[in-house]
Scaffold this motif. Structure first.
Motif, mmCIF file in Angstrom:
data_model
loop_
_atom_site.group_PDB
_atom_site.id
_atom_site.type_symbol
_atom_site.label_atom_id
_atom_site.label_comp_id
_atom_site.label_asym_id
_atom_site.label_seq_id
_atom_site.Cartn_x
_atom_site.Cartn_y
_atom_site.Cartn_z
ATOM 1 N N TRP A 130 8.277 3.976 -4.575
ATOM 2 C CA TRP A 130 8.811 4.123 -5.929
ATOM 3 C C TRP A 130 9.139 5.581 -6.238
ATOM 4 C CZ3 TRP A 130 10.881 -0.025 -7.191
ATOM 5 C CH2 TRP A 130 10.311 -1.255 -6.887
ATOM 6 N N LEU A 131 8.399 6.508 -5.648
ATOM 7 C CA LEU A 131 8.739 7.920 -5.826
ATOM 8 C C LEU A 131 10.096 8.237 -5.206
ATOM 9 C CD1 LEU A 131 7.829 10.712 -6.831
ATOM 10 C CD2 LEU A 131 6.817 11.071 -4.570
ATOM 11 N N SER A 132 10.348 7.689 -4.029
ATOM 12 C CA SER A 132 11.638 7.939 -3.391
ATOM 13 C C SER A 132 12.781 7.319 -4.193
ATOM 14 C CB SER A 132 11.646 7.423 -1.956
ATOM 15 O OG SER A 132 11.527 6.020 -1.929
ATOM 16 N N TYR A 133 12.564 6.110 -4.734
ATOM 17 C CA TYR A 133 13.573 5.514 -5.611
ATOM 18 C C TYR A 133 13.790 6.376 -6.852
ATOM 19 C CZ TYR A 133 14.259 1.014 -3.293
ATOM 20 O OH TYR A 133 14.619 0.027 -2.417
ATOM 21 N N GLY A 134 12.709 6.834 -7.448
ATOM 22 C CA GLY A 134 12.815 7.663 -8.651
ATOM 23 C C GLY A 134 13.549 8.963 -8.396
ATOM 24 N N VAL A 135 13.204 9.638 -7.313
ATOM 25 C CA VAL A 135 13.872 10.896 -6.977
ATOM 26 C C VAL A 135 15.349 10.660 -6.696
ATOM 27 C CG1 VAL A 135 14.002 12.719 -5.225
ATOM 28 C CG2 VAL A 135 11.790 12.038 -6.156
ATOM 29 N N THR A 136 15.659 9.588 -5.987
ATOM 30 C CA THR A 136 17.051 9.277 -5.667
ATOM 31 C C THR A 136 17.861 9.013 -6.928
ATOM 32 O OG1 THR A 136 16.412 8.360 -3.531
ATOM 33 C CG2 THR A 136 18.560 7.698 -4.413
ATOM 34 N N PHE A 137 17.347 8.159 -7.806
ATOM 35 C CA PHE A 137 18.077 7.853 -9.035
ATOM 36 C C PHE A 137 18.185 9.063 -9.946
ATOM 37 C CE2 PHE A 137 16.905 3.311 -8.102
ATOM 38 C CZ PHE A 137 18.215 2.930 -7.796
ATOM 39 N N GLY B 195 0.794 -1.225 0.000
ATOM 40 C CA GLY B 195 0.000 0.000 0.000
ATOM 41 C C GLY B 195 0.826 1.273 0.000
ATOM 42 N N TYR B 196 2.134 1.149 0.091
ATOM 43 C CA TYR B 196 3.018 2.316 0.120
ATOM 44 C C TYR B 196 3.797 2.473 -1.181
ATOM 45 C CZ TYR B 196 2.066 2.219 5.097
ATOM 46 O OH TYR B 196 1.447 2.234 6.308
ATOM 47 N N ALA B 197 3.296 1.884 -2.246
ATOM 48 C CA ALA B 197 4.026 1.857 -3.515
ATOM 49 C C ALA B 197 4.355 3.264 -4.019
ATOM 50 C CB ALA B 197 3.244 1.091 -4.567
ATOM 51 N N PHE B 198 3.409 4.172 -3.950
ATOM 52 C CA PHE B 198 3.647 5.523 -4.464
ATOM 53 C C PHE B 198 4.853 6.163 -3.774
ATOM 54 C CE2 PHE B 198 2.974 10.126 -4.126
ATOM 55 C CZ PHE B 198 3.001 10.454 -5.472
#
Length: 67
Positions: free
Chosen positions: A21-28, A15-18
């Motif tokens: 994955w947003l944190s992974y995206g911002v980090t990368f 339930g915490y996907a947003f």
């Protein structure tokens, strides 16, 4: 270690996907931006150093031919 029953559960992240994955995206994105800007700055600095070395070499040549 967290285990998931299916691949969709993995991508849903409980339930915490947003947020996950947003944190992974911002980090990368930040890391990629940092790498690209650092490489560009390094190339610019090396070009500037090469230009200065060429300029000093030309000045030495003109001084030695005038003397």
């Amino acid at each position: 270690m967290m285990q998931f029953d299916s691949i969709s559960d993995f991508f849903n992240m409980g339930g915490y996907a947003f947020y996950v994955w947003l944190s992974y995206g911002v980090t990368f994105f930040c890391l990629a931006t940092l790498i690209i800007t650092s490489a560009r700055q390094k190339r610019k600095v090396l070009i500037d150093i090469a230009k200065k070395m060429d300029r000093e070499e030309r000045l030495k040549e003109t001084r030695s031919t005038k003397s």
